[in-house]
Write a protein that holds these residues in place. Structure first.
Motif, mmCIF file in Angstrom:
data_model
loop_
_atom_site.group_PDB
_atom_site.id
_atom_site.type_symbol
_atom_site.label_atom_id
_atom_site.label_comp_id
_atom_site.label_asym_id
_atom_site.label_seq_id
_atom_site.Cartn_x
_atom_site.Cartn_y
_atom_site.Cartn_z
ATOM 1 N N LEU A 229 0.951 -1.028 -0.001
ATOM 2 C CA LEU A 229 0.145 -0.107 -0.124
ATOM 3 C C LEU A 229 0.725 1.300 -0.203
ATOM 4 C CD1 LEU A 229 -2.746 -1.098 2.805
ATOM 5 C CD2 LEU A 229 -2.988 -1.136 0.131
ATOM 6 N N ALA A 230 0.684 2.254 -0.633
ATOM 7 C CA ALA A 230 1.104 3.468 -0.609
ATOM 8 C C ALA A 230 1.173 4.125 0.858
ATOM 9 C CB ALA A 230 0.363 4.669 -1.438
ATOM 10 N N THR A 231 2.163 4.595 1.245
ATOM 11 C CA THR A 231 2.243 4.987 2.593
ATOM 12 C C THR A 231 2.340 6.552 2.919
ATOM 13 O OG1 THR A 231 4.701 5.102 2.442
ATOM 14 C CG2 THR A 231 3.824 2.982 3.225
ATOM 15 N N LEU A 232 2.015 6.905 3.923
ATOM 16 C CA LEU A 232 1.896 8.405 4.281
ATOM 17 C C LEU A 232 3.158 9.057 4.306
ATOM 18 C CD1 LEU A 232 -0.659 9.952 5.071
ATOM 19 C CD2 LEU A 232 0.125 9.935 7.495
ATOM 20 N N LYS A 233 3.360 10.277 3.774
ATOM 21 C CA LYS A 233 4.447 10.709 3.794
ATOM 22 C C LYS A 233 4.997 11.461 4.992
ATOM 23 C CE LYS A 233 3.589 12.778 -1.021
ATOM 24 N NZ LYS A 233 3.336 13.847 -1.967
ATOM 25 N N ASP A 234 6.224 11.427 5.056
ATOM 26 C CA ASP A 234 7.002 12.156 6.069
ATOM 27 C C ASP A 234 6.379 13.223 6.633
ATOM 28 O OD1 ASP A 234 8.172 9.559 6.814
ATOM 29 O OD2 ASP A 234 9.813 9.911 5.641
ATOM 30 N N ASN A 235 6.257 14.143 5.814
ATOM 31 C CA ASN A 235 6.285 15.600 5.902
ATOM 32 C C ASN A 235 4.420 15.846 6.190
ATOM 33 O OD1 ASN A 235 5.453 15.224 3.164
ATOM 34 N ND2 ASN A 235 6.316 17.076 2.545
ATOM 35 N N PHE A 236 3.806 14.672 6.156
ATOM 36 C CA PHE A 236 2.136 15.069 6.252
ATOM 37 C C PHE A 236 1.929 15.968 7.390
ATOM 38 C CE2 PHE A 236 -1.775 13.856 8.608
ATOM 39 C CZ PHE A 236 -2.677 13.836 7.207
ATOM 40 N N ALA A 237 1.075 16.968 7.013
ATOM 41 C CA ALA A 237 0.696 18.111 7.860
ATOM 42 C C ALA A 237 -0.925 18.040 8.196
ATOM 43 C CB ALA A 237 1.082 19.469 7.245
ATOM 44 N N ALA A 238 -1.181 18.083 9.548
ATOM 45 C CA ALA A 238 -2.556 17.973 10.092
ATOM 46 C C ALA A 238 -2.831 19.374 10.206
ATOM 47 C CB ALA A 238 -2.234 17.374 11.326
ATOM 48 N N SER A 239 -4.032 19.814 9.615
ATOM 49 C CA SER A 239 -4.684 20.958 9.662
ATOM 50 C C SER A 239 -6.131 21.064 10.243
ATOM 51 C CB SER A 239 -4.613 21.612 8.067
ATOM 52 O OG SER A 239 -5.525 20.771 7.300
ATOM 53 N N PRO A 240 -6.317 21.936 10.867
ATOM 54 C CA PRO A 240 -7.550 22.049 11.847
ATOM 55 C C PRO A 240 -9.041 22.123 10.620
ATOM 56 C CG PRO A 240 -6.462 23.898 11.640
ATOM 57 C CD PRO A 240 -5.642 23.169 11.188
ATOM 58 N N PRO A 241 -9.985 21.691 11.188
ATOM 59 C CA PRO A 241 -11.173 21.961 10.369
ATOM 60 C C PRO A 241 -11.283 23.262 9.795
ATOM 61 C CG PRO A 241 -11.605 20.855 12.390
ATOM 62 C CD PRO A 241 -10.324 21.352 12.619
#
Length: 453
Positions: A229-241
Motif C-alpha cells: 500500500l502507498a504509505t503516508l509521507k513523512d511531511n504529512f501536515a495535520a490542519s484544523p477543520p
C-alpha cells in the motif's frame, strides 16, 4: 513513515495471493471496495428494492384492468318414463351436448380513495429516503475503506517500531553481556537486558501477525489480496477543520447529515401512513366498465342451437366501511404509535448527530495538538535516551534506566503513528457528520501518499 515491506513477503498470504505489481493508493482500494464489498452491494440491492415502493403504492390510484376467459363442455343424458295410469305415453330417451366459451374484460378506476392516496404519498417519501440512505451507505463505505487502509499502515508502523526496538534491545543485551564478562556490571543487569529483549521479541511477533490480520481485513473489503500500500509521507501536515468553528459544523450537520435526513423522511412518511389508516373508515368511490361475451352451442340429436351474448356495462360503486371486526380501529392505533415512534427516532437521531459532530470536531482539534506534542515527545525521548546511555557508560545509571528510556522512545513513536491515523479518520468522520464527505476527500488524501514500487 516510509517502510520496506519485504518482511511481509515471508507470509503465505503474499506468496499465494500477490496480485499487485506496485503499491495501491487509497482511491484504488476504494474503487475495488465499491465493486466487491458485500455490505455495499447489499445496500445497493436494498435501495433498488425500496425505490419501487412509490410505483407500487401509486398503482392503487391507477386503472385496474383484468380479463377472464373460460371454455367448457357438458353432456346431458335424459330418460323420461310414463306412469302406469297413462299407457298412451311412451318412454323418451335422449342426450344433449353443450359447448361454451366466454370471456370478459373489466376496468376499475378509483375515483375517491383517501387511504390509497395517503399510502402513495408515504411511498413516494420512502423512495426519496431510499436515495438518501444509499448516499449515506456510500459515505459509510468511504469511512470503512479509509479505516481498513490506515489500519494496515498503522499495523506496519507498529511492526516497524517493534522491530527497531527488538534490534536495539538485542544490541543492548550483547553489550551488557560483554560488560559483565569483563566484570564491569553484575549478572542482574544481564538478566534485566535479557528480559527486556524477550519482551521486545514477543511484541515484534505480535505486531508482525497483526500486519497479516489487517491485510486480511482489507481483503474482505475489496475481495482481492494486497501486499503493498502507498504509505503516508513523512511531511504529512495535520490542519484544523475549515472553518474552525464548532457551531458551523453543527449547523451543517442539522441540515445536511444524510442519516438525519433519512430519519426525517421516515417520520414524514409515518404521518401519511397514519392518515391512510384513518382514511380506511372513509367511503370509497370506484368507477367500473365491463365487457362480457358468451358463446354457447347446444346440440341434441339432429337439433342444434347457438347463442351469442355481448354485454357492456358501466357502474359507480360506493363502498362504506361499517365494521371489520375491529381491525380498522386497531390499525389506526398501530399507525399512530408508528408515527410517534418515527418522530422519536428522528429526534434521537438529531440529538446523536449534534453530539457526534461536536465530539468529532473537538477530537480533530485534540488530535492536532497531540500530533504536535507527540512529535516533541519523540525528540525529548531521543535526548533522554542519549543522556541515559551516556550515564550508563559512565557508571551513573543502571541498565534498567536505559531499557526504560528505550521503551519510552519507541512508545512515543507508536503513539505518534496512532494519533496521525486517528486524526485522518476523525477528519473524515467530521465531514460525514456534516454530510459533505465524498470521494474527493480520498483523492486529497492520495496526494499525501507515496507509492512503493
Amino acid at each position: 513513515m516510509k517502510f520496506n515491506f519485504t518482511f511481509y513477503a515471508i507470509t503465505a498470504f503474499c506468496l499465494l495471493n500477490n496480485q499487485a505489481a506496485h503499491s495501491q493508493t487509497l482511491t484504488q482500494i476504494y474503487e475495488l471496495a465499491k465493486t466487491n464489498d458485500l455490505q455495499y452491494q447489499a445496500d445497493i440491492a436494498r435501495f433498488n428494492a425500496n425505490k419501487e415502493i412509490g410505483a407500487i403504492t401509486r398503482s392503487n390510484l391507477r386503472p385496474q384492468i383484468s380479463g377472464n376467459a373460460s371454455y367448457g363442455t357438458a353432456e346431458t343424458d335424459t330418460t323420461t318414463t310414463t306412469s302406469a295410469s297413462n299407457p298412451s305415453l311412451f318412454n323418451d330417451d335422449g342426450s344433449a351436448t353443450t359447448d361454451g366459451i366466454a370471456y370478459s374484460v373489466s376496468l376499475d378506476q378509483a375515483l375517491i380513495n383517501f387511504s390509497a392516496l395517503n399510502t402513495y404519498r408515504s411511498g413516494k417519501i420512502q423512495g426519496t429516503a431510499a436515495e438518501f440512505q444509499l448516499a449515506a451507505d456510500k459515505q459509510s463505505l468511504i469511512i470503512r475503506t479509509a479505516q481498513a487502509y490506515f489500519d494496515v499502515l498503522g499495523a506496519i508502523d507498529q511492526f516497524k517500531t517493534s522491530q527497531a526496538e527488538e534490534k536495539a534491545l538485542k544490541t543492548q543485551l550483547e553489550q551488557t553481556r560483554q560488560r559483565y564478562e569483563v566484570g564491569l556490571i553484575s549478572i542482574n543487569d544481564v538478566h534485566e537486558a535479557q528480559a527486556a529483549y524477550d519482551s521486545a521479541f514477543a511484541n515484534r511477533l505480535s505486531t508482525e501477525t497483526n500486519v497479516g490480520i489487517q491485510f486480511e481485513a482489507l481483503t474482505i473489503l475489496t475481495g482481492r489480496s494486497h501486499d503493498r500500500l502507498a504509505t503516508l509521507k513523512d511531511n504529512f501536515a495535520a490542519s484544523p477543520p475549515s472553518p474552525n468553528d464548532k457551531q458551523v459544523w453543527i449547523n451543517a450537520a442539522q441540515t445536511d447529515n444524510l442519516l438525519l435526513q433519512v430519519s426525517k423522511l421516515n417520520a414524514d412518511a409515518a404521518v401519511f401512513d397514519a392518515k391512510s389508516a384513518k382514511a380506511d373508515r372513509y367511503p370509497e368511490l370506484t368507477g367500473s366498465l365491463n365487457y362480457n361475451f358468451d358463446d354457447s352451442d347446444r346440440s341434441s340429436g339432429s337439433t342444434s342451437r347457438q347463442t351469442e351474448t355481448d354485454q357492456i356495462s358501466a357502474s359507480l360503486n360506493l363502498r362504506i366501511p361499517i365494521y371489520n371486526g375491529g381491525s380498522l380501529t386497531a390499525r389506526e392505533r398501530q399507525a399512530a404509535q408508528n408515527q410517534l415512534l418515527a418522530r422519536e427516532q428522528f429526534l434521537l437521531t438529531q440529538r446523536n448527530t449534534i453530539q457526534t459532530t461536536r465530539s468529532v470536531f473537538l477530537q480533530v482539534n485534540n488530535d492536532i495538538a497531540q500530533i504536535n506534542a507527540r512529535k516533541q515527545a519523540i525528540v525529548s525521548n531521543q535526548s533522554a535516551l542519549q543522556a541515559t546511555q551516556a550515564g550508563y557508560d559512565a557508571g551513573t545509571r543502571d541498565i534498567v534506566d536505559v531499557v526504560n528510556a528505550q521503551r519510552n522512545l519507541f512508545q512515543a513513536q507508536r503513539d505518534y503513528y496512532t494519533t496521525v491515523y486517528n486524526y485522518i479518520i476523525n477528519t473524515l468522520e467530521l465531514k460525514q457528520a456534516a454530510g459533505t464527505l465524498s470521494e474527493v476527500h480520498l483523492k486529497e488524501l492520495d496526494s499525501w501518499l507515496v507509492e512503493i514500487n
